[in-house]
Design a protein around this motif. Sequence first.
Motif, PDB file in Angstrom:
ATOM      1  N   LEU A  27       0.812  -1.221   0.000  1.00 47.91           N
ATOM      2  CA  LEU A  27       0.000   0.000   0.000  1.00 47.91           C
ATOM      3  C   LEU A  27       0.846   1.272   0.000  1.00 47.91           C
ATOM      4  O   LEU A  27       0.316   2.371  -0.139  1.00 47.91           O
ATOM      5  CB  LEU A  27      -0.956   0.005   1.197  1.00 47.91           C
ATOM      6  CG  LEU A  27      -2.111  -0.999   1.096  1.00 47.91           C
ATOM      7  CD1 LEU A  27      -2.851  -1.095   2.418  1.00 47.91           C
ATOM      8  CD2 LEU A  27      -3.070  -0.621  -0.026  1.00 47.91           C
ATOM      9  N   ASN A  30       1.072   4.319  -4.269  1.00 49.04           N
ATOM     10  CA  ASN A  30      -0.202   5.037  -4.248  1.00 49.04           C
ATOM     11  C   ASN A  30      -1.184   4.592  -5.327  1.00 49.04           C
ATOM     12  O   ASN A  30      -2.299   5.101  -5.387  1.00 49.04           O
ATOM     13  CB  ASN A  30       0.022   6.552  -4.319  1.00 49.04           C
ATOM     14  CG  ASN A  30       0.728   6.987  -5.587  1.00 49.04           C
ATOM     15  OD1 ASN A  30       0.818   6.235  -6.544  1.00 49.04           O
ATOM     16  ND2 ASN A  30       1.230   8.216  -5.590  1.00 49.04           N
ATOM     17  N   ASN A  32      -2.073   1.457  -5.365  1.00 60.04           N
ATOM     18  CA  ASN A  32      -2.726   0.333  -4.705  1.00 60.04           C
ATOM     19  C   ASN A  32      -3.643   0.823  -3.591  1.00 60.04           C
ATOM     20  O   ASN A  32      -3.276   1.724  -2.834  1.00 60.04           O
ATOM     21  CB  ASN A  32      -1.679  -0.618  -4.123  1.00 60.04           C
ATOM     22  CG  ASN A  32      -0.735  -1.166  -5.186  1.00 60.04           C
ATOM     23  OD1 ASN A  32      -1.094  -1.245  -6.363  1.00 60.04           O
ATOM     24  ND2 ASN A  32       0.465  -1.544  -4.782  1.00 60.04           N
ATOM     25  N   GLU A  33      -4.805   0.222  -3.488  1.00 57.66           N
ATOM     26  CA  GLU A  33      -5.755   0.560  -2.438  1.00 57.66           C
ATOM     27  C   GLU A  33      -6.241  -0.711  -1.756  1.00 57.66           C
ATOM     28  O   GLU A  33      -6.294  -1.772  -2.375  1.00 57.66           O
ATOM     29  CB  GLU A  33      -6.967   1.310  -3.016  1.00 57.66           C
ATOM     30  CG  GLU A  33      -6.640   2.669  -3.579  1.00 57.66           C
ATOM     31  CD  GLU A  33      -7.884   3.411  -4.062  1.00 57.66           C
ATOM     32  OE1 GLU A  33      -9.000   2.876  -3.881  1.00 57.66           O
ATOM     33  OE2 GLU A  33      -7.740   4.522  -4.595  1.00 57.66           O
ATOM     34  N   ARG A  91     -13.231   1.181  -8.272  1.00 58.11           N
ATOM     35  CA  ARG A  91     -11.810   1.483  -8.052  1.00 58.11           C
ATOM     36  C   ARG A  91     -10.958   0.951  -9.196  1.00 58.11           C
ATOM     37  O   ARG A  91     -10.025   1.620  -9.655  1.00 58.11           O
ATOM     38  CB  ARG A  91     -11.354   0.885  -6.722  1.00 58.11           C
ATOM     39  CG  ARG A  91     -11.975   1.542  -5.505  1.00 58.11           C
ATOM     40  CD  ARG A  91     -11.457   0.917  -4.242  1.00 58.11           C
ATOM     41  NE  ARG A  91     -11.991   1.592  -3.060  1.00 58.11           N
ATOM     42  CZ  ARG A  91     -11.537   1.380  -1.832  1.00 58.11           C
ATOM     43  NH1 ARG A  91     -10.560   0.526  -1.624  1.00 58.11           N
ATOM     44  NH2 ARG A  91     -12.059   2.021  -0.810  1.00 58.11           N
ATOM     45  N   ARG A  96      -7.068   1.860 -10.282  1.00 61.45           N
ATOM     46  CA  ARG A  96      -6.449   1.497  -9.014  1.00 61.45           C
ATOM     47  C   ARG A  96      -6.345  -0.021  -8.891  1.00 61.45           C
ATOM     48  O   ARG A  96      -7.255  -0.747  -9.302  1.00 61.45           O
ATOM     49  CB  ARG A  96      -7.270   2.017  -7.833  1.00 61.45           C
ATOM     50  CG  ARG A  96      -7.758   3.426  -7.992  1.00 61.45           C
ATOM     51  CD  ARG A  96      -6.643   4.426  -8.060  1.00 61.45           C
ATOM     52  NE  ARG A  96      -5.980   4.614  -6.788  1.00 61.45           N
ATOM     53  CZ  ARG A  96      -4.957   5.442  -6.585  1.00 61.45           C
ATOM     54  NH1 ARG A  96      -4.483   6.137  -7.594  1.00 61.45           N
ATOM     55  NH2 ARG A  96      -4.425   5.568  -5.390  1.00 61.45           N
ATOM     56  N   VAL A  98      -6.633  -3.078  -6.412  1.00 58.00           N
ATOM     57  CA  VAL A  98      -7.328  -3.282  -5.150  1.00 58.00           C
ATOM     58  C   VAL A  98      -6.776  -4.533  -4.464  1.00 58.00           C
ATOM     59  O   VAL A  98      -6.708  -5.603  -5.076  1.00 58.00           O
ATOM     60  CB  VAL A  98      -8.850  -3.434  -5.369  1.00 58.00           C
ATOM     61  CG1 VAL A  98      -9.559  -3.686  -4.044  1.00 58.00           C
ATOM     62  CG2 VAL A  98      -9.407  -2.176  -6.033  1.00 58.00           C
TER      63      VAL A  98
END
Length: 207
Positions: A27, A30, A32-33, A91, A96, A98
């Motif tokens: 994480l 930035n 990656n969420e 997302r 992004r 996840v």
Amino acid sequence: MSQNRGKLYVISGPSGTGKGTICKELLKDNRNEFSVSMTTRAPREGEVHGKDYFFVSKEEFLEHVERGNFLEHATVFDNYYGTPKDMVIKRLERGRNVLLDIDVQGGLQVKAVMPEAVLIFILPPSLAVLRSRLEGRGTETQEVIEKRLSKAVNEIKLIGEYDYIVVNDVLEEAADLARSIMKAENAKVPEKVMPVIRKYEQEEKGE
């Protein structure tokens, strides 16, 4: 051939393997969420709706179940927990990646709903090391530790359902390997492009 869409990564492994710590390392990128789960349990002190969990009523949760809006869901001590599919997809569409830290059974549920998900299994160097880590916590009875070890053996039996294995002996090395997996996955040629490539190959051969 845009590769702007993110990827869903399922991180699984027995308790004590350090999968949560590896997720924290990932994480730091930035792009990656972390996936936020939905639950019917009450918030604990300091927990924030939408950050730690989406806190909903039992009725609202069951509505999501009926709509098929969970990648996976389970009941734990009379409370419901699940991963909302629509929120994950939003997302991913924003580019992004996840991350989903979940047990093996949940991971297999996710794979059934989203076959494109990338499943990474975090292994301890050995069961002896795993026992040592669990005992080193000093927070669980010997009976609970034995149950966790027994569950670990059963989870490891399903490792063939996963795409990658990361042995967490040295944390930095394990995190680097997980990062390398993500980089390689993000560089993959999208599946939808392959039929086009095969078509041109067939035309070249006169098929």
